[in-house]
Design an enzyme around this catalytic site. Structure first.
Site, short mmCIF file in Angstrom:
data_model
loop_
_atom_site.label_atom_id
_atom_site.label_comp_id
_atom_site.label_asym_id
_atom_site.label_seq_id
_atom_site.Cartn_x
_atom_site.Cartn_y
_atom_site.Cartn_z
N ASP A 1 78.51 -4.20 16.74
CA ASP A 1 78.67 -3.22 15.67
C ASP A 1 77.72 -2.05 15.83
O ASP A 1 77.87 -1.05 15.14
CB ASP A 1 78.44 -3.89 14.31
CG ASP A 1 79.72 -4.47 13.77
OD1 ASP A 1 80.75 -4.34 14.44
OD2 ASP A 1 79.70 -5.05 12.67
N ASP B 1 80.16 -15.80 5.42
CA ASP B 1 80.31 -17.15 5.97
C ASP B 1 80.59 -18.16 4.85
O ASP B 1 81.55 -18.93 4.91
CB ASP B 1 79.07 -17.55 6.78
CG ASP B 1 77.76 -17.20 6.11
OD1 ASP B 1 77.78 -16.58 5.05
OD2 ASP B 1 76.69 -17.56 6.65
O1 LIG Z 1 77.00 -5.12 10.59
C1 LIG Z 1 76.69 -6.18 11.15
C2 LIG Z 1 75.62 -6.99 10.71
C3 LIG Z 1 75.33 -8.16 11.40
N1 LIG Z 1 76.07 -8.52 12.48
C4 LIG Z 1 75.75 -9.78 13.21
O2 LIG Z 1 75.79 -10.87 12.33
C5 LIG Z 1 74.89 -11.86 12.78
C6 LIG Z 1 74.02 -12.32 11.61
O3 LIG Z 1 73.19 -11.27 11.20
P1 LIG Z 1 71.63 -11.51 10.97
O4 LIG Z 1 70.99 -10.22 10.66
O5 LIG Z 1 71.08 -12.31 12.08
O6 LIG Z 1 71.66 -12.36 9.66
P2 LIG Z 1 71.09 -13.81 9.37
O7 LIG Z 1 70.71 -13.84 7.94
O8 LIG Z 1 70.07 -14.23 10.32
O9 LIG Z 1 72.41 -14.66 9.60
C7 LIG Z 1 72.92 -15.66 8.77
O10 LIG Z 1 73.55 -15.14 7.62
C8 LIG Z 1 74.65 -14.26 7.87
C9 LIG Z 1 75.21 -13.83 6.50
O11 LIG Z 1 75.44 -14.92 5.72
C10 LIG Z 1 75.72 -14.92 8.72
O12 LIG Z 1 76.69 -13.95 9.06
C11 LIG Z 1 75.05 -15.44 9.98
O13 LIG Z 1 75.99 -16.05 10.81
C12 LIG Z 1 73.94 -16.40 9.60
O14 LIG Z 1 73.29 -16.92 10.74
C13 LIG Z 1 74.03 -11.25 13.91
O15 LIG Z 1 74.46 -11.74 15.15
C14 LIG Z 1 74.33 -9.78 13.77
O16 LIG Z 1 74.27 -9.10 14.98
C15 LIG Z 1 77.12 -7.76 12.91
O17 LIG Z 1 77.76 -8.10 13.90
N2 LIG Z 1 77.41 -6.60 12.24
#
Ligand SMILES: O=c1ccn([C@@H]2O[C@H](COP(=O)(O)OP(=O)(O)O[C@H]3O[C@H](CO)[C@@H](O)[C@H](O)[C@H]3O)[C@@H](O)[C@H]2O)c(=O)[nH]1
Length: 762
Positions: free
Chosen positions: A180, A470
């Protein structure tokens, strides 16, 4: 949004169709195949001990409520008002406690037997054909920001996925990366990694490498363990791979983004450069992979979650294929585990107890929640198809009603509709000869406006409308009647990085809580799903616990203010030590904390981990959840929008010099974010209250003013000061990022002054 489609392990660009078969079956009578999974409930005695302990806490809460109702004037020193506020808060806590007892009532775990995937009498190391027709898997990695998520992090995740153990992996595993951030650097890094993978994957398989993310593998020992001439070949290969990896790292680090842009970032990147960035999960995870490889199973991964157990997919297959009824496993979720996790979980975000106690309990109801990463979905469940959907509707000829229905649901792409039809009705698709021939189709379905007039984002794909897409998507799958399974393996299947430091942790908790409140106030809330769909009642209660995190904020905040308020206004909201009822809150305090403590002990965690988590719960509820609550309130009034703030990933992997600051990574750090104001204010207020109360005890009686608050109020304030100790330290003697900035202190002092004035006027 940019999309990079990487062909699987061997570099092959062809694959067979994704038959979701359960292995070949011959006509002659055979003994039943050995089980692929085993359901292990908790022992009867242990299960009852936990239930009774939970019920005891609940009963004490009810006893406290009864006490409040019977003594509605608040006993000695109470004006009734504070008792009513306490009654409301405690009623909320009691309701939450009841929900928790229900969620944890029947814990279950599943043991997987991947060795039984192999035809009888064969060993697991035999050839791929002996595994029968295991389904294909599309592995989907998301990344969004090359600064917060260094390309090398994504590269390692992808390499570990490509090196997974799976029969005919080259044909049956495909890996997609969605970016993204539209970063040429990430795209370039992945293209570089593809070359390295050609050597890395065979190396891992030949030597049975345990952890297949190169940064972990090469950091675990500076040189391979070798015992003599027999290992000579391994030693040579190891040295070669290490050199190649070092070169790869250098090439990725030394890449200049501008020169990439000048010279073009690669044909795949160029192809998808103009695709809008929005709603990445549905667009890329489902639609692009559907028109390319269309595997019946999809594995979703955050960019920082590498494969820690090379047999992870085989374990997942045991749970996807090992039940008599497909409804038992709409998706299989691996618990989130973290590498290089800080000792004793100082930021309360490692969630080990949550997965072991709470999610195991929910598993006994309708199944684990979808946690975003490390999850294997049946594609048909993601498409909103109910379990055991049979083919009365199999009329898929052009012109029939089901054909029109497909178009309404999935949009106008013929290729996408054909792939969806194959998934919905379990038809095997034609082998894809050349996935690069699908680029144009993939571009067409990846357009954001492709959604318009279709069911994407609502009934099909990842559900839009929440920052925690999710949980929402998992809930929709449960509401279709599917169950889900928590996949616990040894070693853990996947490992990621947990954020450290106050700002990153609280921002993540705030984002989660914002997303959860968005769900609870929307038409997608679990109560409606239970009333009108197939979400089980107790599963709905379990969802309410997690989705209700931010709603706890006002109650916890009010309860936290009661102690200081009573001391400052010389009242009490708890019975005095000399009164009969005193034993009820005391027993509640002791039993609640003992219960919680025992849960940590049962999970094999330390007393310190329990305390850190308890303390962080108080901090998070007053800070992150309070702000999330306000954010969603403003959003529902149309006054603000919610944004996804990406969590920073492990920078040490790509930026060696960057890690000098973290003298004590477990210590709480601060910045000037508003998220720190409420806890700072509450910490100050409790100190002020204890000081005023102590002065009143010392001098008040002499002046003829008896001290109305008792030991209970002092204990509440003292306990909160202990919980907020990192903030107290930050206010008083923290330096640099360990100290609370003056702007936060000033705003917090203003709030304290306002509260004290309010106390004086009442
Ligand atoms: O606009 C965006 C924002 C995030 N991501 C991806 O989404 C994933 C999760 O984002 P992150 O910032 O790591 O959030 P976390 O809070 O660590 O992630 C948890 O919480 C998120 C929201 O509930 C879930 O999507 C994830 O799978 C879960 O591991 C990462 O690989 C990001 O690169 C995108 O692809 N596009």
């Amino acid at each position: 949004m940019a999309v990079v489609a990487a062909a699987a392990a061997t570099g092959s660009t062809t694959r067979s169709g994704g038959g979701g078969g359960e292995g070949t079956r011959s006509g002659r009578k055979k003994p039943p195949p050995p089980p692929l999974q085993e359901r292990v409930p908790l022992g009867r005695r242990a299960a009852w001990a936990w239930r009774l302990a939970g019920l005891a806490v609940l009963l004490l809460l009810l006893a406290l409520l009864a006490l409040r109702l019977l003594r509605h004037h608040g006993g000695a020193g109470g004006d009734g008002g504070v008792w009513r506020v306490a009654l409301v808060c405690e009623a909320w806590f009691a309701a939450l406690c009841a929900l928790n007892v229900s969620a944890k009532w029947s814990p279950v775990r599943f043991v997987t037997r991947p060795e039984n995937l192999v035809a009888e009498g064969r060993t697991p190391s035999t050839t791929a054909a002996e595994y029968g027709e295991l389904p294909a898997v599309d592995m989907l990695v998301t990344t969004a920001d090359p600064a917060l998520e260094p390309p090398l992090v994504t590269v390692n995740t992808v390499l570990s996925l490509l090196a997974l153990d799976y029969p005919r992996a080259g044909e049956r595993l495909a890996c997609y990366v969605s970016d993204d951030g539209c970063s040429p650097l990430t795209c370039h890094a992945l293209r570089e990694a593809a070359g390295f993978a050609a050597a890395w994957v065979p190396f891992c398989r030949r030597y049975g490498v345990a952890v297949r993310a190169p940064f972990r593998y090469f950091s675990s020992s500076s040189s391979p363990e070798s015992g003599g001439p027999a290992d000579r070949k391994f030693l040579d290969d190891w040295t070669f791979m290490k050199d190649e990896y070092d070169k790869l790292v250098r090439r990725i680090k030394n890449t200049d983004e501008r020169s990439l842009l000048r010279h073009g970032g690669g044909e795949f990147f160029a192809e998808f450069l103009n695709v809008e960035r929005r709603n990445h999960p549905t667009i890329v995870k489902t639609r692009v992979s559907a028109v390319m490889t269309n595997a019946p199973i999809m594995l979703n991964m955050d960019c920082d979650m590498f494969v820690n157990n090379p047999q992870a997919v085989l374990h997942a297959m045991c749970l996807l294929l090992g039940f008599d009824d497909e409804a038992s496993s709409g998706f299989v979720q691996a618990p989130q585990r973290f590498y290089d996790a800080l000792k004793d979980d100082p930021f309360g975000n490692q969630m080990e107890c949550f997965f072991k106690r709470f999610i195991s309990g929910v598993q006994g109801v309708q199944g684990a929640f979808y946690a975003g990463t490390g999850c294997f979905h049946r594609r048909k469940a993601v498409y909103g198809v109910p379990p055991n959907f049979n083919g009365a509707e199999r009329e898929d000829t052009i012109g029939s009603s089901s054909y029109k229905e497909l178009h309404t649901r999935f949009g106008n792409s013929e290729e996408l509709n054909e792939s969806a039809r194959n998934i919905i009705w379990d038809l095997s698709s034609k082998p894809m000869v050349d996935i690069s021939s699908r680029i144009e189709v993939a571009k067409a379905v990846s357009a954001c406006n492709y959604d318009i007039g279709t069911c994407w984002g609502q009934e099909v794909g990842w559900v839009y409308g929440s920052l925690t897409e999710d949980i929402l998507t998992g809930q929709r799958i449960h509401a279709m009647g599917w169950r889900s399974v928590l996949m616990v393996t040894e070693p853990p299947a996947f490992m990621g990085s947990a954020p450290i430091g106050g700002p990153a942790c609280l921002t993540q908790f705030k984002r989660w809580a914002t997303g959860q409140s968005e769900i609870i106030i929307s038409r997608n809330n679990p109560i409606l799903a239970t009333m009108f769909k197939r979400l089980k009642f107790r599963q709905c209660l379990a969802y309410l616990i997690v989705l209700g995190w931010p709603l706890r904020a006002p109650f916890e905040l009010c309860y936290g203010l009661l102690g200081p308020y009573c001391i400052l206004t010389n009242q009490s909201f708890l019975p005095k030590a000399s009164e009969d009822g005193f034993s009820v809150p005391l027993a509640l305090f002791i039993s609640y904390n003992t219960y919680n403590f025992m849960e940590y002990m049962a999970c094999g965690l330390s007393a310190r981990a329990w305390w850190n988590n308890h303390r962080m719960q108080r901090i998070i509820s007053v800070s992150a959840w309070t702000l999330a609550f306000l954010t969603v309130l403003l959003k529902s009034l149309g006054l603000s929008e919610t944004v996804f703030e990406v969590t920073g990933k492990d920078k040490s992997m790509s930026d060696d010099d960057d890690n000098t600051d973290g003298a004590d990574p477990g210590r709480f750090t601060f910045d000037s974010s508003p998220v720190f104001i409420p806890v700072t204010a509450l910490a100050m207020l409790n100190i002020v209250a204890v000081t005023v109360g102590a002065c009143r005890v010392a001098f008040g009686t002499a002046e003829g003013v008896p001290c109305a608050p008792g030991i209970g109020e002092f204990m509440c304030c003292g306990w909160l000061v202990l919980c907020f100790f990192p903030f107290v330290r930050g206010i008083v003697w923290g330096k640099g990022s360990y100290g609370i900035p003056w702007s936060v202190k000033l705003k917090a002092s203003l709030l304290v002054a306002m509260f004290v004035t309010f106390c004086k006027t009442t």
